[in-house]
Design a protein around this motif. Structure first.
Motif, PDB file in Angstrom:
ATOM      1  N   MET A  71       0.850  -1.200   0.000  1.00 18.90           N
ATOM      2  CA  MET A  71       0.000   0.000   0.000  1.00 18.90           C
ATOM      3  C   MET A  71       0.885   1.248   0.000  1.00 18.90           C
ATOM      4  O   MET A  71       1.838   1.353   0.751  1.00 18.90           O
ATOM      5  CB  MET A  71      -0.876  -0.022   1.249  1.00 18.90           C
ATOM      6  N   ASP A  72       0.527   2.219  -0.883  1.00 17.86           N
ATOM      7  CA  ASP A  72       1.255   3.485  -0.928  1.00 17.86           C
ATOM      8  C   ASP A  72       1.090   4.249   0.379  1.00 17.86           C
ATOM      9  O   ASP A  72       0.192   3.979   1.159  1.00 17.86           O
ATOM     10  CB  ASP A  72       0.680   4.377  -2.038  1.00 17.86           C
ATOM     11  N   ASP A  73       1.944   5.232   0.594  1.00 26.07           N
ATOM     12  CA  ASP A  73       1.698   6.202   1.663  1.00 26.07           C
ATOM     13  C   ASP A  73       0.458   7.013   1.315  1.00 26.07           C
ATOM     14  O   ASP A  73      -0.056   6.917   0.207  1.00 26.07           O
ATOM     15  CB  ASP A  73       2.884   7.133   1.785  1.00 26.07           C
ATOM     16  N   VAL A  74       0.041   7.838   2.243  1.00 24.31           N
ATOM     17  CA  VAL A  74      -1.138   8.673   1.967  1.00 24.31           C
ATOM     18  C   VAL A  74      -0.712   9.882   1.132  1.00 24.31           C
ATOM     19  O   VAL A  74       0.201  10.625   1.511  1.00 24.31           O
ATOM     20  CB  VAL A  74      -1.778   9.142   3.295  1.00 24.31           C
ATOM     21  N   ASP A 114     -14.711   5.638   0.146  1.00 28.92           N
ATOM     22  CA  ASP A 114     -14.560   6.875   0.921  1.00 28.92           C
ATOM     23  C   ASP A 114     -14.665   6.491   2.388  1.00 28.92           C
ATOM     24  O   ASP A 114     -15.727   6.093   2.867  1.00 28.92           O
ATOM     25  CB  ASP A 114     -15.671   7.866   0.525  1.00 28.92           C
ATOM     26  N   LEU A 115     -13.526   6.575   3.106  1.00 29.48           N
ATOM     27  CA  LEU A 115     -13.493   6.088   4.482  1.00 29.48           C
ATOM     28  C   LEU A 115     -13.531   7.231   5.490  1.00 29.48           C
ATOM     29  O   LEU A 115     -12.975   7.141   6.579  1.00 29.48           O
ATOM     30  CB  LEU A 115     -12.255   5.205   4.686  1.00 29.48           C
ATOM     31  N   HIS A 122     -10.163   9.664   4.746  1.00 34.43           N
ATOM     32  CA  HIS A 122      -9.345   9.426   3.558  1.00 34.43           C
ATOM     33  C   HIS A 122     -10.128   8.585   2.554  1.00 34.43           C
ATOM     34  O   HIS A 122     -11.173   8.020   2.882  1.00 34.43           O
ATOM     35  CB  HIS A 122      -7.997   8.776   3.917  1.00 34.43           C
ATOM     36  N   VAL A 123      -9.589   8.538   1.337  1.00 37.32           N
ATOM     37  CA  VAL A 123     -10.254   7.812   0.244  1.00 37.32           C
ATOM     38  C   VAL A 123      -9.257   6.793  -0.292  1.00 37.32           C
ATOM     39  O   VAL A 123      -8.068   7.094  -0.422  1.00 37.32           O
ATOM     40  CB  VAL A 123     -10.636   8.797  -0.896  1.00 37.32           C
ATOM     41  N   VAL A 124      -9.745   5.577  -0.588  1.00 38.03           N
ATOM     42  CA  VAL A 124      -8.852   4.560  -1.159  1.00 38.03           C
ATOM     43  C   VAL A 124      -9.329   4.233  -2.569  1.00 38.03           C
ATOM     44  O   VAL A 124     -10.499   3.910  -2.796  1.00 38.03           O
ATOM     45  CB  VAL A 124      -8.825   3.281  -0.286  1.00 38.03           C
ATOM     46  N   THR A 178      -5.490   0.350  -3.401  1.00 41.52           N
ATOM     47  CA  THR A 178      -4.035   0.510  -3.244  1.00 41.52           C
ATOM     48  C   THR A 178      -3.573   1.948  -3.048  1.00 41.52           C
ATOM     49  O   THR A 178      -2.506   2.181  -2.494  1.00 41.52           O
ATOM     50  CB  THR A 178      -3.284  -0.023  -4.491  1.00 41.52           C
ATOM     51  N   THR A 191      -4.069   5.645  -1.467  1.00 40.30           N
ATOM     52  CA  THR A 191      -4.796   6.333  -0.394  1.00 40.30           C
ATOM     53  C   THR A 191      -4.577   7.842  -0.494  1.00 40.30           C
ATOM     54  O   THR A 191      -3.439   8.291  -0.647  1.00 40.30           O
ATOM     55  CB  THR A 191      -4.302   5.833   0.983  1.00 40.30           C
ATOM     56  N   ARG A 232      -5.901  11.945   0.857  1.00 38.08           N
ATOM     57  CA  ARG A 232      -6.704  12.797   1.754  1.00 38.08           C
ATOM     58  C   ARG A 232      -7.830  13.449   0.953  1.00 38.08           C
ATOM     59  O   ARG A 232      -8.895  13.738   1.481  1.00 38.08           O
ATOM     60  CB  ARG A 232      -5.826  13.871   2.399  1.00 38.08           C
TER      61      ARG A 232
END
Ligand SMILES: Cc1cc2nc3c(=O)[nH]c(=O)nc-3n(C[C@H](O)[C@H](O)[C@H](O)COP(=O)(O)OP(=O)(O)OC[C@H]3O[C@@H](n4cnc5c(N)ncnc54)[C@H](O)[C@@H]3O)c2cc1C
Length: 382
Positions: free
Chosen positions: A1-4, A127-128, A131-133, A137, A139, A141
């Motif tokens: 998973m990428d950083d945010v 949409d969490l 943040h949004v994914v 993979t 992520t 803001r």
């Protein structure tokens, strides 16, 4: 998973590139990722017309000379559905730049400003809250959805597509013209109105030519779309031999959805921001992309209200004006009167250019002048 990522932009057309450019311009340390399903340079069905208003946006984005090597022209000619004609010099110059060139230059400029550009087609979104994914993979803001008329992101956040009655379809091609032809011409058509063909010379001995109409009018013919669009282009511009024909939908602004949901901001065609009178969308894409990029980095905790305010301030009155004019222009007689008045009064011509290609509004006395001419024309016909 990428950083945010601070901002992930989906779509590298003018709206997406503007969002990415603006975010890094305002916050040079912001982590901005631009995703597009295509590699650049890529073609995009378009008339390639970039008005002076679009160039103002390029200057605001810090790329004022992006198209300075293309020939400017101020000459415009319009024939109305009933045959009224205006041929005049606009207050500021416009450009015609093939989208294959224009969009690639914008994406290159974003890359040069530190935006990471990846080829990736977005297919899923969660949409969490904070943040949004994307696709499980990536992520972010904030997300700017600038993925065009058939926006997948808009669908994924549950915003409906533009209603058919507010959607147009247009075909464009390229044709040889005399190298010194510098008149941007529009030929409106009574049959199937609102509908028109255009010829926009680029300055290199070729012109972008095309034809567009409302989708319901096309469906009403009962004929295959290609047959109607190609046939009417040939009918209205009989002297040109267009090649490389390509069509696409235009979501017109009277059918625009809200500007997004949660941390996802819609920009450009994804936000249904195309002028219903002219089909111009590049200026609105650059403007809305810039405002979305601004909101994403300056109001990172809750970008949507800031974006909505920015859009309302920049385009609120203009969009209300074009909503009303789109209704009035259902009657070809209204457009005849507007063109007739523009041919007699230069300030009306300039105003029509501002309303059709920029964020212009119509002062009451000028609206009354057009309505007076409309009524006079109608009385004369009777
Ligand atoms: C025939 C025609 C003529 C026109 N003429 C003019 C004109 O002369 N002047 C003018 O101002 N406007 C014109 N317009 C309107 C103009 O083309 C659009 O308004 C403009 O392209 C909108 O820019 P955008 O950045 O919102 O979207 P686009 O330019 O459509 O860019 C969207 C990008 O998103 C990418 N994408 C799509 N889906 C995904 C996904 N799921 N994941 C990742 N990437 C994705 C695409 O590859 C594309 O690069 C015309 C339109 C048409 C169809």
């Amino acid at each position: 998973m990428d950083d945010v990522w601070d901002l992930v932009v989906v779509g590298g057309g003018p709206a997406g590139a503007a969002a990415a450019l603006r975010a890094r311009q305002l916050r040079p340390e912001a982590r901005v990722l631009l995703l597009d399903r295509a590699d650049f340079p890529r073609d995009k069905a378009c008339g390639d017309g970039i008005a002076a208003h679009g160039r103002d946006e390029l200057a605001l984005l810090g790329v004022p000379d992006l198209i300075a090597d293309y020939r400017p022209t101020r000459r415009l000619a319009v024939v109305s559905p009933g045959g009224a004609r205006v041929s005049a010099t606009s207050a500021r110059s416009n450009h015609v730049v093939p989208r294959k060139v224009f969009d690639a230059r914008l994406v290159d400029a974003a890359r040069a400003r530190g935006v990471e550009v990846r080829r990736h087609q977005v297919r899923a979104l969660a949409d969490l809250g904070d943040h949004v994914v994307l696709d499980g993979t990536v992520t972010a803001r904030a997300v700017v959805a600038a993925d065009g008329a058939n926006s997948a992101v808009r669908r994924l956040i549950g915003v409906p597509p533009s209603p058919e009655k507010h959607t147009a379809i247009a075909v464009r091609g390229y044709a040889d013209v005399p190298a010194d032809d510098d008149v941007q011409s529009i030929f409106m058509q009574q049959d199937g109105w609102p509908a028109y063909a255009w010829s926009f010379p680029i300055g290199d001995g070729t012109a972008n030519v095309g034809y567009g109409m409302l989708l319901p009018r096309l469906h009403a013919t009962g004929l295959p779309g290609k047959e109607v669009l190609h046939g009417r282009l040939a009918e209205l511009l009989p002297h040109v031999n267009a090649r490389d024909l390509r069509a696409h939908h235009l979501p017109l602004s009277p059918g625009r959805p809200g500007p997004g949901s949660g941390r996802v901001l819609l920009a450009g065609d994804a936000a249904g921001l195309i002028n219903p009178l002219t089909g111009e969308g590049i200026f609105y894409a650059l403007l809305s992309g810039r405002l979305a990029g601004e909101a994403a980095v300056q109001a990172a905790d809750d970008p949507l209200p800031a974006y909505r305010r920015g859009l309302r301030k920049a385009l609120g009155r203009h969009l209300r004006t074009t909503d009303v004019l789109a209704l009035a222009s259902q009657s070809p007689g209204f457009i005849d009167a507007a063109i007739d008045t523009a041919a007699r009064r230069k300030e009306v011509f300039d105003l029509l250019v501002d309303v059709g290609l920029g964020a212009g509004t119509v002062p009451l006395p000028l609206a009354l002048a057009v309505i007076r001419r409309w009524l006079l024309n109608a009385a004369r016909r009777r």
